[in-house]
Design an enzyme around this catalytic site. Structure first.
Site, PDB file in Angstrom:
ATOM      1  N   LEU A   1      11.784 -17.630  12.621  1.00  0.00           N
ATOM      2  CA  LEU A   1      12.792 -16.636  12.987  1.00  0.00           C
ATOM      3  C   LEU A   1      12.832 -15.567  11.891  1.00  0.00           C
ATOM      4  O   LEU A   1      12.737 -15.878  10.705  1.00  0.00           O
ATOM      5  CB  LEU A   1      14.172 -17.293  13.116  1.00  0.00           C
ATOM      6  CG  LEU A   1      14.326 -18.318  14.236  1.00  0.00           C
ATOM      7  CD1 LEU A   1      15.707 -18.964  14.165  1.00  0.00           C
ATOM      8  CD2 LEU A   1      14.098 -17.682  15.604  1.00  0.00           C
TER       9      LEU A   1
ATOM     10  N   VAL B   1       7.813 -10.991  10.764  1.00  0.00           N
ATOM     11  CA  VAL B   1       7.070 -10.537   9.575  1.00  0.00           C
ATOM     12  C   VAL B   1       8.052 -10.037   8.519  1.00  0.00           C
ATOM     13  O   VAL B   1       7.958 -10.392   7.339  1.00  0.00           O
ATOM     14  CB  VAL B   1       6.074  -9.407   9.962  1.00  0.00           C
ATOM     15  CG1 VAL B   1       5.484  -8.742   8.727  1.00  0.00           C
ATOM     16  CG2 VAL B   1       4.957  -9.964  10.838  1.00  0.00           C
ATOM     17  N   CYS B   2       9.009  -9.235   8.937  1.00  0.00           N
ATOM     18  CA  CYS B   2       9.926  -8.582   7.992  1.00  0.00           C
ATOM     19  C   CYS B   2      10.603  -9.583   7.044  1.00  0.00           C
ATOM     20  O   CYS B   2      10.503  -9.468   5.822  1.00  0.00           O
ATOM     21  CB  CYS B   2      10.975  -7.801   8.764  1.00  0.00           C
ATOM     22  SG  CYS B   2      12.248  -7.092   7.741  1.00  0.00           S
TER      23      CYS B   2
ATOM     24  N   ALA C   1       4.445 -17.875  23.715  1.00  0.00           N
ATOM     25  CA  ALA C   1       4.753 -17.424  25.087  1.00  0.00           C
ATOM     26  C   ALA C   1       3.575 -16.668  25.685  1.00  0.00           C
ATOM     27  O   ALA C   1       2.833 -15.989  24.974  1.00  0.00           O
ATOM     28  CB  ALA C   1       5.982 -16.540  25.075  1.00  0.00           C
TER      29      ALA C   1
ATOM     30  N   ILE D   1       1.734  -0.257   2.268  1.00  0.00           N
ATOM     31  CA  ILE D   1       1.683  -1.635   1.776  1.00  0.00           C
ATOM     32  C   ILE D   1       0.832  -1.718   0.522  1.00  0.00           C
ATOM     33  O   ILE D   1       1.206  -2.378  -0.454  1.00  0.00           O
ATOM     34  CB  ILE D   1       1.140  -2.586   2.874  1.00  0.00           C
ATOM     35  CG1 ILE D   1       1.997  -2.490   4.137  1.00  0.00           C
ATOM     36  CG2 ILE D   1       1.072  -4.025   2.368  1.00  0.00           C
ATOM     37  CD1 ILE D   1       1.599  -3.423   5.260  1.00  0.00           C
TER      38      ILE D   1
ATOM     39  N   GLU E   1      -9.150   4.287  -1.753  1.00  0.00           N
ATOM     40  CA  GLU E   1      -8.494   4.956  -0.619  1.00  0.00           C
ATOM     41  C   GLU E   1      -9.487   5.917   0.038  1.00  0.00           C
ATOM     42  O   GLU E   1     -10.085   6.757  -0.631  1.00  0.00           O
ATOM     43  CB  GLU E   1      -7.244   5.689  -1.120  1.00  0.00           C
ATOM     44  CG  GLU E   1      -6.646   6.691  -0.164  1.00  0.00           C
ATOM     45  CD  GLU E   1      -6.328   6.142   1.232  1.00  0.00           C
ATOM     46  OE1 GLU E   1      -5.637   5.120   1.326  1.00  0.00           O
ATOM     47  OE2 GLU E   1      -6.803   6.735   2.236  1.00  0.00           O
TER      48      GLU E   1
ATOM     49  N   VAL F   1      -5.153  -1.575   5.320  1.00  0.00           N
ATOM     50  CA  VAL F   1      -5.637  -0.345   5.960  1.00  0.00           C
ATOM     51  C   VAL F   1      -4.869  -0.067   7.259  1.00  0.00           C
ATOM     52  O   VAL F   1      -5.369   0.617   8.135  1.00  0.00           O
ATOM     53  CB  VAL F   1      -7.157  -0.418   6.235  1.00  0.00           C
ATOM     54  CG1 VAL F   1      -7.946  -0.493   4.939  1.00  0.00           C
ATOM     55  CG2 VAL F   1      -7.490  -1.605   7.129  1.00  0.00           C
TER      56      VAL F   1
ATOM     57  N   ALA G   1      11.004  -1.643  10.534  1.00  0.00           N
ATOM     58  CA  ALA G   1      11.963  -2.650  10.997  1.00  0.00           C
ATOM     59  C   ALA G   1      13.247  -2.015  11.546  1.00  0.00           C
ATOM     60  O   ALA G   1      13.764  -2.436  12.578  1.00  0.00           O
ATOM     61  CB  ALA G   1      12.300  -3.593   9.842  1.00  0.00           C
TER      62      ALA G   1
ATOM     63  N   HIS H   1      31.685  10.672  -9.368  1.00  0.00           N
ATOM     64  CA  HIS H   1      30.966  10.822 -10.641  1.00  0.00           C
ATOM     65  C   HIS H   1      31.221   9.591 -11.497  1.00  0.00           C
ATOM     66  O   HIS H   1      32.327   9.073 -11.482  1.00  0.00           O
ATOM     67  CB  HIS H   1      31.484  12.077 -11.356  1.00  0.00           C
ATOM     68  CG  HIS H   1      30.846  12.302 -12.694  1.00  0.00           C
ATOM     69  ND1 HIS H   1      29.553  12.753 -12.825  1.00  0.00           N
ATOM     70  CD2 HIS H   1      31.323  12.104 -13.954  1.00  0.00           C
ATOM     71  CE1 HIS H   1      29.259  12.854 -14.118  1.00  0.00           C
ATOM     72  NE2 HIS H   1      30.307  12.455 -14.827  1.00  0.00           N
TER      73      HIS H   1
HETATM   74  P1  NAI Z   1      -0.964   2.700   6.160  1.00  0.00           P
HETATM   75  O1  NAI Z   1      -1.349   3.280   7.466  1.00  0.00           O
HETATM   76  O2  NAI Z   1       0.302   3.097   5.509  1.00  0.00           O
HETATM   77  O3  NAI Z   1      -2.128   3.011   5.097  1.00  0.00           O
HETATM   78  C1  NAI Z   1      -3.448   2.614   5.276  1.00  0.00           C
HETATM   79  C2  NAI Z   1      -4.330   3.413   4.328  1.00  0.00           C
HETATM   80  O4  NAI Z   1      -5.631   2.826   4.328  1.00  0.00           O
HETATM   81  C3  NAI Z   1      -4.514   4.869   4.719  1.00  0.00           C
HETATM   82  O5  NAI Z   1      -4.187   5.673   3.608  1.00  0.00           O
HETATM   83  C4  NAI Z   1      -5.988   4.962   5.084  1.00  0.00           C
HETATM   84  O6  NAI Z   1      -6.559   6.217   4.742  1.00  0.00           O
HETATM   85  C5  NAI Z   1      -6.608   3.853   4.263  1.00  0.00           C
HETATM   86  N1  NAI Z   1      -7.861   3.304   4.791  1.00  0.00           N
HETATM   87  C6  NAI Z   1      -8.143   2.993   6.091  1.00  0.00           C
HETATM   88  N2  NAI Z   1      -9.375   2.465   6.169  1.00  0.00           N
HETATM   89  C7  NAI Z   1      -9.890   2.409   4.907  1.00  0.00           C
HETATM   90  C8  NAI Z   1     -11.112   1.935   4.336  1.00  0.00           C
HETATM   91  N3  NAI Z   1     -12.071   1.410   5.081  1.00  0.00           N
HETATM   92  N4  NAI Z   1     -11.287   2.026   2.988  1.00  0.00           N
HETATM   93  C9  NAI Z   1     -10.313   2.562   2.217  1.00  0.00           C
HETATM   94  N5  NAI Z   1      -9.135   3.027   2.711  1.00  0.00           N
HETATM   95  C10 NAI Z   1      -8.915   2.935   4.032  1.00  0.00           C
HETATM   96  O7  NAI Z   1      -1.073   1.129   6.377  1.00  0.00           O
HETATM   97  P2  NAI Z   1      -0.406  -0.084   5.602  1.00  0.00           P
HETATM   98  O8  NAI Z   1      -0.161   0.270   4.177  1.00  0.00           O
HETATM   99  O9  NAI Z   1      -1.267  -1.246   5.888  1.00  0.00           O
HETATM  100  O10 NAI Z   1       0.996  -0.255   6.322  1.00  0.00           O
HETATM  101  C11 NAI Z   1       1.076  -0.530   7.731  1.00  0.00           C
HETATM  102  C12 NAI Z   1       2.425  -0.147   8.315  1.00  0.00           C
HETATM  103  O11 NAI Z   1       3.432  -1.031   7.867  1.00  0.00           O
HETATM  104  C13 NAI Z   1       2.840   1.250   7.907  1.00  0.00           C
HETATM  105  O12 NAI Z   1       2.529   2.145   8.955  1.00  0.00           O
HETATM  106  C14 NAI Z   1       4.320   1.152   7.710  1.00  0.00           C
HETATM  107  O13 NAI Z   1       4.988   1.751   8.800  1.00  0.00           O
HETATM  108  C15 NAI Z   1       4.651  -0.334   7.703  1.00  0.00           C
HETATM  109  N6  NAI Z   1       5.246  -0.669   6.410  1.00  0.00           N
HETATM  110  C16 NAI Z   1       6.466  -0.182   6.063  1.00  0.00           C
HETATM  111  C17 NAI Z   1       6.999  -0.457   4.827  1.00  0.00           C
HETATM  112  C18 NAI Z   1       8.319   0.104   4.455  1.00  0.00           C
HETATM  113  O14 NAI Z   1       9.079   0.531   5.307  1.00  0.00           O
HETATM  114  N7  NAI Z   1       8.679   0.151   3.175  1.00  0.00           N
HETATM  115  C19 NAI Z   1       6.294  -1.272   3.859  1.00  0.00           C
HETATM  116  C20 NAI Z   1       5.045  -1.724   4.317  1.00  0.00           C
HETATM  117  C21 NAI Z   1       4.558  -1.420   5.549  1.00  0.00           C
END
Ligand code: NAI
Length: 481
Positions: free
Chosen positions: A36, A39-40, A113, A182, A201, A269, A319, A444
């Site tokens: 429950l 992931v979050c 499910a 992430i 990156e 990624v 989330a 303040h």
């Molecule tokens: P992301 O989409 O934020 O970043 C993935 C990065 O990997 C991009 O910069 C991309 O250019 C790079 N990339 C892709 N293929 C590659 C390769 N072959 N070699 C090197 N670089 C490559 O994805 P991430 O960090 O996995 O997060 C997924 C989702 O999880 C996000 O869209 C976010 O919405 C959610 N998340 C939210 C958080 C928060 O609210 N604080 C924290 C963690 C995740």
């Protein structure tokens, strides 16, 4: 068994939908194959925040407390203990979800499910197979980390975020593939815990498109200052081989093949929606080419009694967006007249310093037809509370329409950005003008005063910085930070 509502997936989308549906008098069941909270609570937002808190704490004690006259010796990290504490934080939150579901009379079914038709599902567990019918279904089954060719997750050598959050020891050297949300959050805290991190990156910068460019610069500067984080951009990881107890990763960096040695690899990624599971396609649910279930403004799919919310229903995969949609679908299923009409979904990146945003960036404002902008920043270095916290990096940046002064975007990089951004969300939702923020008395000495002062700075008359004429045409920031 027959229900009014069957929610599949008990993450922050699903469990919120189930609780709300039950509160509205609907007979509700929720199905979860793992824990429950999804992931979050179990392997995402909450445990990563626990790790980030501990890492900042250690970093402060090791590197900053002596400036305040607190001299500490013999500080050492007990990773197994930290791991246990992190787990206790997740378990406590997940336990809370169970109590809330039960307290609201939501039936909880453990198992996997799968739709057998558009009107019923089977739930398989190690003990039994159950058949469930419902008037409405809510698919809230989330997303999973994307794997890249040659880097299959074993969660030991090649880790997704799940493995990285469950480390027994801090690796000496880590290679992070992907410098997004992430990748940067985990790399930042592992670096603070003493790991040497190399980020590969593919794009020409980290967090590309995920945050305001000025905010990203502050985080990049901090990563450099940190000393043990190296960022390679335009770097594509190609393959790896094991060497001794570690690995050698081959990557194409700016067109040249380079080798990087480390103990472990973290692949971050992106995430992909779990829409290839549960026979969603087979029952005729429309899924777009990125794998998201297509929904209307009430989160209803093409099959009218099946709704989809959260990561499986589209970007942003956050989330709080999932929870908002959870309440919305419950109200729709209870017959209320509701549609999704939020003006902004705030986003936070828990790097050090944090980045938080609400509304549009300058580029997005222009794409939306707002060419005449008022933009300025107020630096944390000019805020008494930030100075007393020794957290002076960054700023609050505001973007408003130059004609109406209506707030269009707020981008914060700095201490407690994650908490400060909520005021901006409310302001944008209420259609506030810069004057509304500037004329609201802020207590303040608090970090919150930076919101008021950023609004004043954008109007050209902040008290605690030297005001230069706000250049509305170029929409460039004036405050130097
Ligand atoms: P992301 O989409 O934020 O970043 C993935 C990065 O990997 C991009 O910069 C991309 O250019 C790079 N990339 C892709 N293929 C590659 C390769 N072959 N070699 C090197 N670089 C490559 O994805 P991430 O960090 O996995 O997060 C997924 C989702 O999880 C996000 O869209 C976010 O919405 C959610 N998340 C939210 C958080 C928060 O609210 N604080 C924290 C963690 C995740």
């Amino acid at each position: 068994m027959s229900y009014d509502v069957c929610v599949i997936g008990a993450g922050p989308g699903g469990y919120v939908a189930a609780i709300k549906a039950a509160q509205l008098g609907l007979k509700t069941v929720i199905i979860e194959r793992e824990k429950l909270g999804g992931v979050c609570l179990n392997v995402g937002c909450i445990p990563s925040k626990a790790m980030i808190t501990a890492a900042h704490f250690l970093h402060k004690v090791e590197h900053e407390s002596s400036t305040m006259g607190i001299e500490v010796s013999g500080v050492k990290l007990n990773m197994p203990k930290l791991k246990n504490w992190k787990q206790s934080v997740s378990d406590r939150m997940a336990g809370g979800v169970e109590q809330l579901l039960k307290g609201n009379k939501v039936e909880i079914v453990q198992g996997d499910a799968e739709f057998t038709s558009a009107n019923d599902i089977t739930v398989k567990s190690s003990k039994e197979t159950r058949h469930i019918k419902a008037k409405n279904f809510v698919v809230a089954t989330g997303s999973r980390p994307i794997e890249i060719p040659g880097f299959s997750f074993d969660e030991k050598t090649v880790m997704s975020s799940t493995g990285a959050l469950d480390l027994e020891q801090v690796p000496k050297k880590l290679i992070t593939i992907g410098g997004g949300y992430i990748g940067l959050e985990i790399s930042s805290y592992l670096a603070e815990l003493g790991c040497e991190v190399t980020i590969l990156e593919a794009a020409d910068g980290v967090l590309k498109g995920a945050a305001d460019p000025d905010c990203i610069k502050v985080v990049e500067r901090q990563l450099k200052k940190q000393g043990n984080v190296k960022v390679h951009t335009k770097a594509f990881a190609k393959s790896f081989e094991k060497k001794g107890s570690g690995v050698v990763v081959k990557a194409e960096v700016n067109g040249k093949v380079e080798s990087f040695e480390a103990d472990k690899i973290l692949v971050t990624v992106g995430r992909k929606p779990n829409s290839d599971q549960m026979k969603l396609k087979q029952i005729g649910l429309n899924i777009d080419d990125r794998g998201f279930v297509k929904v209307d403004a009430q989160m209803r799919s093409n099959i009218p009694h099946i709704f989809a919310i959260g990561d499986i229903a589209g970007q942003p995969m956050l989330a709080h967006k999932a929870s908002h949609e959870g309440v919305l679908v419950a109200e729709v299923m209870a017959g209320h007249n509701r549609v999704y009409d939020a003006k902004t979904v705030p986003a936070v990146i828990f790097t050090h310093p944090e980045i938080a945003s609400a509304g549009w960036t300058e580029e997005e404002c222009k794409a939306q037809g707002y060419s005449d902008l008022k933009v300025n920043k107020f630096p944390f270095a000019a805020n008494g509370r930030a100075v007393s916290l020794m957290e002076t990096d960054g700023f609050v940046k505001m973007i408003a329409d130059n004609k109406t002064h209506r707030l269009l975007g707020v981008h914060i990089c700095g201490p407690e950005a994650s908490n400060l951004i909520s005021e901006a969300v409310l302001a944008i939702e209420m259609g506030a003008r810069l004057e509304d923020l500037a004329l609201s008395i802020h207590p303040h000495p608090t970090l919150g005063e930076t919101m008021m002062e950023a609004a004043e700075a954008t109007l050209g008359h902040a008290i605690h910085m030297i005001n230069k004429p706000v250049n509305t045409k170029k929409s460039s920031a004036q405050a130097r930070v």
